[in-house]
Design an enzyme around this catalytic site. Sequence first.
Site, PDB file in Angstrom:
ATOM      1  N   ALA A  84      70.454 -62.694  92.463  1.00  0.00           N
ATOM      2  CA  ALA A  84      71.813 -63.613  92.048  1.00  0.00           C
ATOM      3  C   ALA A  84      72.608 -62.441  91.370  1.00  0.00           C
ATOM      4  O   ALA A  84      72.189 -61.876  90.488  1.00  0.00           O
ATOM      5  CB  ALA A  84      71.405 -64.584  91.168  1.00  0.00           C
ATOM      6  N   LYS A  85      73.944 -62.633  91.730  1.00  0.00           N
ATOM      7  CA  LYS A  85      74.981 -61.875  91.159  1.00  0.00           C
ATOM      8  C   LYS A  85      75.494 -62.861  89.921  1.00  0.00           C
ATOM      9  O   LYS A  85      75.458 -64.084  89.986  1.00  0.00           O
ATOM     10  CB  LYS A  85      76.208 -61.992  91.899  1.00  0.00           C
ATOM     11  CG  LYS A  85      77.422 -61.400  91.254  1.00  0.00           C
ATOM     12  CD  LYS A  85      78.624 -61.244  92.371  1.00  0.00           C
ATOM     13  CE  LYS A  85      79.845 -60.729  91.613  1.00  0.00           C
ATOM     14  NZ  LYS A  85      80.610 -61.633  91.000  1.00  0.00           N
ATOM     15  N   TYR A  86      74.985 -62.436  88.678  1.00  0.00           N
ATOM     16  CA  TYR A  86      75.020 -62.917  87.298  1.00  0.00           C
ATOM     17  C   TYR A  86      76.301 -62.400  86.422  1.00  0.00           C
ATOM     18  O   TYR A  86      75.944 -61.708  85.938  1.00  0.00           O
ATOM     19  CB  TYR A  86      73.799 -62.678  86.594  1.00  0.00           C
ATOM     20  CG  TYR A  86      73.081 -63.538  85.571  1.00  0.00           C
ATOM     21  CD1 TYR A  86      72.433 -64.516  85.971  1.00  0.00           C
ATOM     22  CD2 TYR A  86      73.642 -63.984  84.357  1.00  0.00           C
ATOM     23  CE1 TYR A  86      71.850 -65.745  85.238  1.00  0.00           C
ATOM     24  CE2 TYR A  86      73.136 -64.615  83.569  1.00  0.00           C
ATOM     25  CZ  TYR A  86      72.495 -65.625  83.820  1.00  0.00           C
ATOM     26  OH  TYR A  86      71.859 -66.427  82.907  1.00  0.00           O
TER      27      TYR A  86
END
Length: 334
Positions: free
Chosen positions: A177-179
């Site tokens: 996940a790109k957070y």
Amino acid sequence: MGALRLTADAVRGVFAIMPTPALDGADDPAMADTLDRAETERAVNALIADGVHAIMSTGTFGECATLTWAELRDFAEILVSTAAGRVPVLVGATTLNTRDTIARARALRDLGVDGLLLGRPMWAQCDEENLVAYYRAVAEAVPELGIMVYDNPEAFKGKISTEAYAALAGIPQVVAAKYPVFGPQFEADLNAVAGRVRLLPVDRDWCTAYELGPTDVVACWSGSASCGPLPHVELSRRLLGGDVAGARAIAGELGAASAGFFPEGSFALFSRYNIQLEKIRINAAGYIKAGPCRPPYVHCPEEYAAGARASARRFAELDAAYRARVPAAARGQR
């Protein structure tokens, strides 16, 4: 079902986000084909030669929302053919609905991408049940592709909840996940995915996030790597090599270079001009010729643009300093 092309174990190091280079005149809505193919190829080769561990694009400032499908498809084809298996390539396929997203994902799979950078439909906010069902539907349609969930609370009308992360971790294709917004919820989300999904903080927050889960937080995402990636690559080398103090010093340099990039220090305000500010900064840094923004995201207040250009100068100076220290022969070593 074939084997996953990108697994959670392979998500490691600097995942550089690059723009979709645009030809001069691309800000004119009458221009049908805006893709700068030569610069795309050159930029991919430069990033890989300088040591990034993966390339992502066609998220927000990759202009997924403003590219025609023909442009996005051609861009993805160049990314894949130029990378030639040297690093994973993740391409955004987000649309306003599940069926179009699946159609794009299948076409990208057939072009050879390793994974998807995938946001969710945002015309209306997805509740948790619809959000998880959306990702599951895409995963089942392209079971070969790893999915990098794009958790941008401004673009997609809300932060993904900890409960939704726990459910997403049960989908084998959801590997990361790109957070974008690191905060108190990160630790709870990290515990919820239980090592099955890599949560990627932005480069300057990587050290802090890493200390919450040294065996799991082993990658970061970076848009500023497109301003020159050598400090980011050195950050990865230090942190994953156990030199946390050295890595923290570099993260501090990245944070200082980013100062003033968010107008008035506000992520919400930045998000109104995300595409413009990122492309202004990348163009001013000079590492990649991003070209003009595609409509309708063209105008940007000058005081905000000035902050982006100042950040660009600092990033260019920082990259030059690391470039002077790291021999060319050592830059592509991963």
